[in-house]
Write an enzyme that holds these catalytic residues in place. Structure first.
Site, PDB file in Angstrom:
ATOM      1  N   PHE A 158      55.673   1.579  14.025  1.00 17.13           N
ATOM      2  CA  PHE A 158      56.353   2.861  13.856  1.00 17.13           C
ATOM      3  C   PHE A 158      56.936   2.966  12.457  1.00 17.13           C
ATOM      4  CE2 PHE A 158      56.760   1.626  18.289  1.00 17.13           C
ATOM      5  CZ  PHE A 158      56.553   2.802  19.011  1.00 17.13           C
ATOM      6  N   ASP A 159      56.822   4.136  11.873  1.00 16.66           N
ATOM      7  CA  ASP A 159      57.653   4.487  10.730  1.00 16.66           C
ATOM      8  C   ASP A 159      59.066   4.756  11.257  1.00 16.66           C
ATOM      9  OD1 ASP A 159      58.453   5.249   8.146  1.00 16.66           O
ATOM     10  OD2 ASP A 159      57.888   7.329   8.505  1.00 16.66           O
ATOM     11  N   GLY A 160      60.041   4.780  10.360  1.00 14.37           N
ATOM     12  CA  GLY A 160      61.423   4.993  10.788  1.00 14.37           C
ATOM     13  C   GLY A 160      61.850   6.440  10.757  1.00 14.37           C
ATOM     14  N   PHE A 270      52.391   5.042  13.957  1.00 14.52           N
ATOM     15  CA  PHE A 270      52.944   6.389  13.995  1.00 14.52           C
ATOM     16  C   PHE A 270      53.746   6.647  12.728  1.00 14.52           C
ATOM     17  CE2 PHE A 270      52.602   5.036  18.462  1.00 14.52           C
ATOM     18  CZ  PHE A 270      51.873   6.093  18.999  1.00 14.52           C
ATOM     19  N   ASP A 272      55.138  10.018   9.877  1.00 19.46           N
ATOM     20  CA  ASP A 272      55.245  11.463   9.653  1.00 19.46           C
ATOM     21  C   ASP A 272      54.454  11.928   8.439  1.00 19.46           C
ATOM     22  OD1 ASP A 272      57.219  10.076   8.049  1.00 19.46           O
ATOM     23  OD2 ASP A 272      58.037  12.040   7.526  1.00 19.46           O
TER      24      ASP A 272
END
Length: 295
Positions: A158-160, A270, A272
């Site tokens: 995951f991105d943060g 994942f 954005d």
């Protein structure tokens, strides 16, 4: 092991995410819905080949403890029930334990993700994903083909900011620059970040991990973020406040992410920013069109 959860993790996946439907989709775009329907019916005994989410779905369906599955996968399709028979035949051919489905007859399938209480919704359609995110679902658009990770584990990265966390800190960076961002994060180090669209999904994965002995879970999670010290502290304290543990965390300070995702051997990542998921280095890229960079 802890007592099993009251319900399994539920993942909604579209037919074009699960299988390669490029040929029939080309017919639909070129010749229309009737030609598409005829093609699907004529080929309904011909199994479809795996799509970008296939290998990940297989891994999730293999999460079984004491004979009970920890994950359920629901098929969500724009097809009609008639043309969707090929998809179910393909599910049977590949031995996937998927029994629930919604065939939407040309309509968007994401509303059924809410009805099925999905914890995650995966689609190849950007507009579909945006609408799902707007109603509070953890949703992502799959980009490119899946490169199967050489591991029996489910490895999720995951991105943060704007994914696990809100984009509140990213907005400071966007408007005032890196120094203002770092100063703001240091000043707010003890103030937990607001939850982003994937906080609850990460929390659900953490709960599943607890059903295995320490260090024996087949689910591995990683946070791969462009942040660096000193902005790392707020992230650490936020996850601690939420009671969520990630197995690995990488603070890159703006370095490209692909090599680090390959080192983690991610099945899916994942993020954005579309550019980051188009060159993931490992697994399939999953774009989360959330936050200021997607406005």
């Amino acid at each position: 092991m802890k007592e099993l959860p009251t319900r399994p993790l539920v993942i909604g996946v579209t037919s074009r995410s699960l299988f390669n439907l490029d040929d029939s989709h080309t017919i639909f775009e070129r010749d229309g819905v009737e030609a598409f329907a005829d093609y699907q019916i004529q080929h309904e005994e011909v199994p479809l080949s795996p799509g970008p989410a296939f290998a990940l779905v297989q891994k999730f369906l293999n999460l079984i403890v004491d004979g009970s599955p920890l994950c359920e996968v629901v098929l969500l399709s724009r097809n009609s029930m008639d043309t969707g028979l090929r998809v179910f035949n393909s599910i049977d051919h590949h031995g996937l334990k998927i029994t629930r489905a919604a065939f939407c007859g040309g309509n968007e399938p994401w509303p059924y993700a809410r009805a099925f209480s999905c914890d995650l919704y995966l689609s190849t359609e950007a507009a579909d994903v945006r609408r799902a995110l707007e109603v509070g679902l953890a949703a992502a658009q799959l980009i490119g083909d899946h490169k199967v990770a050489d591991s029996p584990e489910v490895r999720i990265a995951f991105d943060g900011d704007a994914v696990v966390f809100s984009d509140e800190a990213e907005r400071v960076f966007h408007s005032d620059g890196l120094n203002a961002f770092q100063d703001s994060e240091v000043a707010s180090a003890h103030v937990p970040l607001t939850a982003g669209p994937f906080k609850e999904f990460l929390s659900a994965l953490h709960a599943l991990q607890a059903h295995y002995p320490p260090n024996k879970s087949p689910i591995k999670t990683a946070l791969v973020t462009a942040r660096s010290a000193p902005s790392h502290e707020r992230v650490v304290r936020t996850l601690r406040e939420w009671g969520i543990r990630v197995d690995e965390s990488v603070f890159l300070g703006g370095l490209p992410k692909s090599a680090f995702l390959a080192a983690f051997n991610a099945d899916i990542f994942f993020d954005d920013q579309r550019v980051n998921v188009e060159t993931v280095g490992s697994g399939v890229g999953a774009h989360v069109p959330s936050g200021i960079k997607n406005e």
